[in-house]
Design a protein around this motif. Structure first.
Motif, mmCIF file in Angstrom:
data_model
loop_
_atom_site.group_PDB
_atom_site.id
_atom_site.type_symbol
_atom_site.label_atom_id
_atom_site.label_comp_id
_atom_site.label_asym_id
_atom_site.label_seq_id
_atom_site.Cartn_x
_atom_site.Cartn_y
_atom_site.Cartn_z
ATOM 1 N N ALA A 1 0.825 -1.193 0.000
ATOM 2 C CA ALA A 1 0.000 0.000 0.000
ATOM 3 C C ALA A 1 0.866 1.253 0.000
ATOM 4 O O ALA A 1 1.863 1.341 0.718
ATOM 5 N N ASN A 2 0.492 2.218 -0.859
ATOM 6 C CA ASN A 2 1.116 3.539 -0.914
ATOM 7 C C ASN A 2 2.570 3.514 -1.371
ATOM 8 O O ASN A 2 3.332 4.435 -1.091
ATOM 9 N N ILE A 3 2.975 2.461 -2.089
ATOM 10 C CA ILE A 3 4.345 2.351 -2.584
ATOM 11 C C ILE A 3 4.305 1.903 -4.053
ATOM 12 O O ILE A 3 3.526 1.026 -4.413
ATOM 13 N N ALA A 4 5.150 2.531 -4.875
ATOM 14 C CA ALA A 4 5.347 2.045 -6.244
ATOM 15 C C ALA A 4 6.447 0.992 -6.200
ATOM 16 O O ALA A 4 7.627 1.318 -6.078
ATOM 17 N N VAL A 5 6.066 -0.278 -6.235
ATOM 18 C CA VAL A 5 7.006 -1.380 -6.045
ATOM 19 C C VAL A 5 7.781 -1.634 -7.336
ATOM 20 O O VAL A 5 7.214 -1.659 -8.429
ATOM 21 N N LEU A 6 9.088 -1.842 -7.212
ATOM 22 C CA LEU A 6 9.932 -2.131 -8.369
ATOM 23 C C LEU A 6 9.765 -3.587 -8.778
ATOM 24 O O LEU A 6 9.945 -4.498 -7.969
ATOM 25 N N ALA A 7 9.411 -3.813 -10.046
ATOM 26 C CA ALA A 7 9.279 -5.173 -10.566
ATOM 27 C C ALA A 7 10.663 -5.762 -10.823
ATOM 28 O O ALA A 7 11.552 -5.091 -11.349
ATOM 29 N N VAL A 8 10.842 -7.014 -10.458
ATOM 30 C CA VAL A 8 12.096 -7.723 -10.683
ATOM 31 C C VAL A 8 11.918 -8.583 -11.931
ATOM 32 O O VAL A 8 11.062 -9.476 -11.964
ATOM 33 N N CYS A 9 12.734 -8.316 -12.956
ATOM 34 C CA CYS A 9 12.543 -8.954 -14.263
ATOM 35 C C CYS A 9 13.710 -9.865 -14.621
ATOM 36 O O CYS A 9 14.871 -9.541 -14.355
ATOM 37 N N ASP A 10 13.402 -10.986 -15.234
ATOM 38 C CA ASP A 10 14.433 -11.826 -15.835
ATOM 39 C C ASP A 10 14.935 -11.142 -17.110
ATOM 40 O O ASP A 10 14.299 -10.228 -17.643
ATOM 41 N N HIS A 11 16.078 -11.614 -17.628
ATOM 42 C CA HIS A 11 16.610 -11.046 -18.857
ATOM 43 C C HIS A 11 15.676 -11.328 -20.035
ATOM 44 O O HIS A 11 15.039 -12.387 -20.098
ATOM 45 N N LEU A 12 15.611 -10.381 -20.949
ATOM 46 C CA LEU A 12 14.828 -10.593 -22.166
ATOM 47 C C LEU A 12 15.415 -11.750 -22.964
ATOM 48 O O LEU A 12 16.628 -11.852 -23.143
ATOM 49 N N GLN A 13 14.532 -12.609 -23.457
ATOM 50 C CA GLN A 13 14.941 -13.761 -24.260
ATOM 51 C C GLN A 13 14.346 -13.635 -25.655
ATOM 52 O O GLN A 13 13.177 -13.291 -25.821
ATOM 53 N N ALA A 14 15.169 -13.923 -26.661
ATOM 54 C CA ALA A 14 14.692 -13.850 -28.044
ATOM 55 C C ALA A 14 13.608 -14.894 -28.293
ATOM 56 O O ALA A 14 13.672 -16.016 -27.779
ATOM 57 N N VAL A 15 12.617 -14.513 -29.065
ATOM 58 C CA VAL A 15 11.517 -15.405 -29.418
ATOM 59 C C VAL A 15 11.752 -15.916 -30.834
ATOM 60 O O VAL A 15 12.012 -15.124 -31.760
ATOM 61 N N ALA A 16 11.678 -17.211 -31.015
ATOM 62 C CA ALA A 16 11.844 -17.782 -32.357
ATOM 63 C C ALA A 16 10.701 -17.308 -33.247
ATOM 64 O O ALA A 16 9.539 -17.300 -32.821
ATOM 65 N N PRO A 17 10.991 -16.874 -34.470
ATOM 66 C CA PRO A 17 9.920 -16.428 -35.360
ATOM 67 C C PRO A 17 8.985 -17.577 -35.694
ATOM 68 O O PRO A 17 9.397 -18.748 -35.692
ATOM 69 N N PRO A 18 7.719 -17.277 -35.949
ATOM 70 C CA PRO A 18 6.784 -18.354 -36.294
ATOM 71 C C PRO A 18 7.210 -19.042 -37.587
ATOM 72 O O PRO A 18 7.783 -18.406 -38.483
#
Length: 264
Positions: free
Chosen positions: A146-163
């Motif tokens: 409550a009343n805090i902008a919480v920092l999201a913890v993210c994994d590294h971006l991973q490339a997505v194989a094209p369809p």
């Protein structure tokens, strides 16, 4: 020169102190600021190692979609952000009890991927973001308070194989501009014949009348079989020449040209 009295300085230092510690007089009414409850995604950390830009290997824009950990693909909120901008979700509702944990799914796109689906990206419809085709993706986690902008913890971006590309049709195609005759000459489209027909031993068993020089095409054809065809050159209702025993051995996903004897 700006002069600050000792009492004013004490008020500045103890502005956050509990009521009753210091009574500070003022001639200006205090303005209340409502604290923000929300989730914050740091752009610089998110795109670390890739950077922002218009190159194929750079992030141009990203979509962040927020869902409860209890249903991590049932997105309640989503928004699109420029690569260099922090992702901010303000005033995300909290339940009456507890501090819920959220999953934030990131769909990051290079310039080409964004251009191909810009309308869907910019709309950031929570019900449709799962259908985006991002260049990179990752997952973040945030536990709201409550009343805090919480920092999201993210994994590294991973490339997505094209369809994968759509499968190529199995087909038979024969040019109709001219055909060799049994006497060593040629039957020429528009001079000796105007239409071409074929009968063969696979469903649907025949083509309609093909006006030359448009190619005679069987599409789709049955894959991995040998077609046996009889091909007739016609003008109106008259058969000008015929070739029997033409063959075409098909291969899945490829176009095959029939091999025919001379026409007579």
């Amino acid at each position: 020169m700006l002069r600050v009295t000792a009492r004013a300085l004490l008020c500045l230092v103890l502005v956050a102190a509990p009521v009753g510690f210091v009574a500070c007089g003022t001639t200006t009414a205090a303005t209340g600021v409502t604290p923000i409850t929300g989730i914050l995604i740091r752009s610089d950390a998110l795109v670390s190692g890739l950077g922002c830009g218009t190159g194929a290997g750079q992030v141009f824009k990203y979509v962040a979609a927020v869902a409860s950990d209890d249903a991590p693909t049932a997105y309640a909120f989503a928004n699109a952000f420029d690569c260099f901008a922090d992702g901010v979700f303000s005033n995300v509702p909290l339940p009456e009890t507890g501090n819920p944990s959220f999953t934030v799914r990131i769909f990051a796109l290079n310039k080409a991927a964004y251009t191909a689906q810009s309308a869907a990206v910019d709309s950031a419809d929570p019900n449709k973001v799962g259908a985006l085709e991002p260049t990179w993706t990752t997952t973040c986690h945030a536990t709201q308070q409550a009343n805090i902008a919480v920092l999201a913890v993210c994994d590294h971006l991973q490339a997505v194989a094209p369809p994968p590309p759509p499968p190529t049709a199995t087909r038979i195609e024969l040019g109709t501009a001219s055909f060799p005759s049994a006497d060593g000459g040629m039957f020429v489209c528009g001079i000796d014949f105007t239409t071409v027909r074929a009968l063969f031993d696979q469903a649907p068993m025949q083509t309609g009348a093909i006006t030359c020089p448009a190619p005679l095409v069987i599409d789709p054809a049955v894959a991995n079989v040998t077609y046996h065809l009889d091909i007739a050159l016609t003008t109106g209702t008259k058969t000008v020449a015929l070739a029997t025993g033409c063959t075409a051995k098909t291969t899945a996903g490829q176009t095959t040209t029939p091999a025919c004897p001379a026409f007579n």
